[in-house]
Enzyme design. Structure first.
Site, PDB file in Angstrom:
ATOM      1  N   TYR A 294       0.985  -1.267   0.001  1.00 24.40           N
ATOM      2  CA  TYR A 294       0.237   0.090   0.025  1.00 24.40           C
ATOM      3  C   TYR A 294       0.708   1.071   0.035  1.00 24.40           C
ATOM      4  O   TYR A 294       0.425   2.424  -0.026  1.00 24.40           O
ATOM      5  CB  TYR A 294      -0.744  -0.176   1.316  1.00 24.40           C
ATOM      6  CG  TYR A 294      -1.942  -0.974   1.315  1.00 24.40           C
ATOM      7  CD1 TYR A 294      -3.151  -0.904   0.655  1.00 24.40           C
ATOM      8  CD2 TYR A 294      -1.628  -2.532   1.679  1.00 24.40           C
ATOM      9  CE1 TYR A 294      -4.058  -2.005   0.719  1.00 24.40           C
ATOM     10  CE2 TYR A 294      -2.342  -3.641   1.534  1.00 24.40           C
ATOM     11  CZ  TYR A 294      -3.648  -3.197   0.971  1.00 24.40           C
ATOM     12  OH  TYR A 294      -4.786  -4.216   0.967  1.00 24.40           O
TER      13      TYR A 294
ATOM     14  N   GLY B  62     -10.653  -9.313   6.331  1.00 20.77           N
ATOM     15  CA  GLY B  62     -10.573  -8.381   5.022  1.00 20.77           C
ATOM     16  C   GLY B  62      -9.500  -9.163   4.213  1.00 20.77           C
ATOM     17  O   GLY B  62      -9.203  -8.039   3.373  1.00 20.77           O
TER      18      GLY B  62
ATOM     19  N   HIS C  37      -1.833 -11.179   1.901  1.00 16.34           N
ATOM     20  CA  HIS C  37      -0.729 -10.588   1.478  1.00 16.34           C
ATOM     21  C   HIS C  37       0.761 -10.894   1.616  1.00 16.34           C
ATOM     22  O   HIS C  37       1.417 -10.426   1.198  1.00 16.34           O
ATOM     23  CB  HIS C  37      -1.082  -8.994   2.211  1.00 16.34           C
ATOM     24  CG  HIS C  37      -2.131  -8.339   1.356  1.00 16.34           C
ATOM     25  ND1 HIS C  37      -2.180  -8.151   0.175  1.00 16.34           N
ATOM     26  CD2 HIS C  37      -2.875  -7.308   2.024  1.00 16.34           C
ATOM     27  CE1 HIS C  37      -2.979  -7.285  -0.213  1.00 16.34           C
ATOM     28  NE2 HIS C  37      -3.814  -6.805   0.963  1.00 16.34           N
TER      29      HIS C  37
ATOM     30  N   ARG D 156     -10.096 -15.126   1.208  1.00  8.68           N
ATOM     31  CA  ARG D 156     -10.929 -15.276   0.269  1.00  8.68           C
ATOM     32  C   ARG D 156     -10.930 -16.693   0.009  1.00  8.68           C
ATOM     33  O   ARG D 156     -10.059 -17.504   0.240  1.00  8.68           O
ATOM     34  CB  ARG D 156     -10.490 -14.532  -1.087  1.00  8.68           C
ATOM     35  CG  ARG D 156     -10.802 -13.052  -1.063  1.00  8.68           C
ATOM     36  CD  ARG D 156     -10.749 -12.426  -2.525  1.00  8.68           C
ATOM     37  NE  ARG D 156     -11.124 -11.170  -2.418  1.00  8.68           N
ATOM     38  CZ  ARG D 156     -12.474 -10.551  -2.792  1.00  8.68           C
ATOM     39  NH1 ARG D 156     -13.107 -11.241  -3.119  1.00  8.68           N
ATOM     40  NH2 ARG D 156     -12.392  -9.194  -3.024  1.00  8.68           N
TER      41      ARG D 156
ATOM     42  N   TYR E 288     -16.814  -5.878   0.778  1.00 10.11           N
ATOM     43  CA  TYR E 288     -16.717  -4.707  -0.303  1.00 10.11           C
ATOM     44  C   TYR E 288     -17.982  -4.621  -1.009  1.00 10.11           C
ATOM     45  O   TYR E 288     -18.024  -5.267  -2.049  1.00 10.11           O
ATOM     46  CB  TYR E 288     -15.420  -5.134  -1.454  1.00 10.11           C
ATOM     47  CG  TYR E 288     -14.224  -5.527  -0.480  1.00 10.11           C
ATOM     48  CD1 TYR E 288     -13.760  -4.642   0.505  1.00 10.11           C
ATOM     49  CD2 TYR E 288     -13.807  -6.930  -0.551  1.00 10.11           C
ATOM     50  CE1 TYR E 288     -12.637  -5.133   1.140  1.00 10.11           C
ATOM     51  CE2 TYR E 288     -12.631  -7.220   0.117  1.00 10.11           C
ATOM     52  CZ  TYR E 288     -12.037  -6.486   0.831  1.00 10.11           C
ATOM     53  OH  TYR E 288     -11.108  -6.835   1.404  1.00 10.11           O
TER      54      TYR E 288
HETATM   55  C1  LIG Z   1      -6.998  -5.763   2.383  1.00  7.27           C
HETATM   56  S1  LIG Z   1      -6.298  -4.645   3.705  1.00  7.27           S
HETATM   57  C2  LIG Z   1      -7.453  -4.916   4.772  1.00  7.27           C
HETATM   58  C3  LIG Z   1      -7.639  -3.921   5.940  1.00  7.27           C
HETATM   59  C4  LIG Z   1      -8.581  -4.075   6.825  1.00  7.27           C
HETATM   60  N1  LIG Z   1      -8.783  -5.093   7.740  1.00  7.27           N
HETATM   61  C5  LIG Z   1     -10.026  -3.906   6.159  1.00  7.27           C
HETATM   62  O1  LIG Z   1     -10.682  -5.057   5.979  1.00  7.27           O
HETATM   63  O2  LIG Z   1     -10.411  -2.940   5.335  1.00  7.27           O
HETATM   64  C6  LIG Z   1      -4.745  -5.646   4.405  1.00  7.27           C
HETATM   65  C7  LIG Z   1      -4.156  -4.831   5.319  1.00  7.27           C
HETATM   66  O3  LIG Z   1      -3.016  -5.686   5.984  1.00  7.27           O
HETATM   67  C8  LIG Z   1      -1.948  -5.161   6.042  1.00  7.27           C
HETATM   68  N2  LIG Z   1      -0.709  -5.886   6.002  1.00  7.27           N
HETATM   69  C9  LIG Z   1      -0.154  -6.703   4.963  1.00  7.27           C
HETATM   70  N3  LIG Z   1       0.792  -7.580   5.305  1.00  7.27           N
HETATM   71  C10 LIG Z   1       1.202  -7.076   6.734  1.00  7.27           C
HETATM   72  C11 LIG Z   1       2.019  -7.382   7.769  1.00  7.27           C
HETATM   73  N4  LIG Z   1       3.177  -8.478   7.381  1.00  7.27           N
HETATM   74  N5  LIG Z   1       2.078  -7.018   8.845  1.00  7.27           N
HETATM   75  C12 LIG Z   1       0.858  -6.199   8.854  1.00  7.27           C
HETATM   76  N6  LIG Z   1       0.157  -5.735   8.442  1.00  7.27           N
HETATM   77  C13 LIG Z   1       0.045  -6.226   7.007  1.00  7.27           C
HETATM   78  C14 LIG Z   1      -1.838  -3.912   4.917  1.00  7.27           C
HETATM   79  O4  LIG Z   1      -0.896  -2.971   5.085  1.00  7.27           O
HETATM   80  C15 LIG Z   1      -3.281  -3.633   4.749  1.00  7.27           C
HETATM   81  O5  LIG Z   1      -3.562  -2.471   5.285  1.00  7.27           O
END
Ligand SMILES: C[S@@+](CC[C@H](N)C(=O)[O-])C[C@H]1O[C@@H](n2cnc3c(N)ncnc32)[C@H](O)[C@@H]1O
Length: 290
Positions: free
Chosen positions: A26, A144, A149, A182, A200
């Site tokens: 992001y 979410g 990720h 998912r 979403y």
């Molecule tokens: C798809 S967004 C979802 C955010 C929120 N839970 C929502 O549903 O709106 C995924 C989040 O996971 C965080 N993220 C991904 N990898 C991460 C990691 N290794 N440690 C901490 N946060 C992480 C990202 O920065 C992002 O803000």
């Protein structure tokens, strides 16, 4: 050149600026900027599962919650409004900035004044937030499709296990982890991702184009190109995910929490008897009491 991971053959996402040891997809701010539009109205999003989540947390006597992927804060805010004590972390400062702004705007409300928001990475989580753990959280939530990720090129999924071990360590004995992904089994089978789901539900999402990268004969990365149309503007961003298959993911949870740990599975926050092909699987696993 020796090829060691899917990342080294195909650049599938924002390169990210690594402050904490993981790539922040992001980091370019594109997804963060339109995230709340993508989610749709915050209340109508959380209405889809608020009752389920609140009833579940209350039934297990949970008061202190750790949201390990708070993003812009949508779930944490719902929990604060419902009277829970919340610590929220995320690796992306671009996402956290929206949560921090909300905390500032609502600082006169005691729950928001007490809201702890920290930058942290799942791979070092236990150390990153050690000062806030105390006797352990009653619940850790990772919702979410966030966990997907985290890429992992090791066949035994070392990084995934390390992250889940950190979640487990942050829980008190008897505490629970609620984590989702998912329905990648279906995405791999069909090659497409539903643009609308319980998380979403915005009317602005025009499309999610899905690509699957196979590496050494196995699906290794799913890339989603999002097209969001709002106020006569089109925004595009790309995010990539590890395709967690249901059976394997359940096995990993059991490996970390122990074979006797109570594990329940939901589809789109409903019993699996009531839903055939959910967009999301939600796992609930409880830490043993001793
Ligand atoms: C798809 S967004 C979802 C955010 C929120 N839970 C929502 O549903 O709106 C995924 C989040 O996971 C965080 N993220 C991904 N990898 C991460 C990691 N290794 N440690 C901490 N946060 C992480 C990202 O920065 C992002 O803000």
């Amino acid at each position: 050149m020796s090829v060691t991971s899917p990342d080294s053959v195909f650049i599938a996402r924002s390169e990210g600026i690594s402050a904490e040891g993981v790539r922040d997809q992001y980091a370019d701010g594109r997804a963060a900027k339109v995230w709340e539009i993508f989610i749709g109205d915050k209340n109508s999003r959380t209405d889809n599962y608020k009752k389920f989540l609140i009833n579940l947390l209350k039934s297990k006597n949970c008061k202190r919650i750790l949201d390990v992927a708070c993003g812009t804060g949508v779930d944490s805010i719902m929990l604060l409004e419902e009277g829970f004590e919340v610590v929220s972390v995320d690796a992306s400062d671009k996402m956290l900035k929206y949560a921090l702004k909300e905390r500032w705007n609502r600082r006169k409300e005691p729950a928001f004044d007490r809201w702890v928001i920290e930058e942290a990475n799942w791979l070092t989580l236990y150390n990153d937030i050690n000062e806030f753990i105390g006797k352990g959280f009653d619940a850790v939530i990772c919702l979410g499709n966030s966990f997907a990720h985290l890429m992992d090129s090791s066949p035994e999924q070392r990084e995934h296990k390390k992250a889940i071990r950190n979640f487990e360590k942050c829980l008190r004995p008897g505490g629970m982890l609620l984590i989702d992904h998912r329905n990648y089994d279906n995405i791999l089978e069909t090659g497409s991702t539903p643009a609308k789901s319980l998380y979403y539900n915005t009317s602005h999402t025009a499309d999610i184009k899905t690509s699957v990268l196979f590496y050494c004969g196995k699906p290794a990365m799913v890339t989603m190109d999002y097209v969001i149309e709002a106020n006569n503007l089109t925004s595009e961003f790309r995010l990539s995910y590890y395709p967690h298959e249901l059976k394997r993911f359940s096995e990993i949870l059991k490996e970390i929490f122990g074979s006797k740990a109570k594990h329940q599975l939901f589809g789109d926050f409903k019993s699996l008897n009531d839903i055939k092909n959910p967009a999301f699987y939600i796992h609930l696993i409880e830490k043993n009491l001793n």
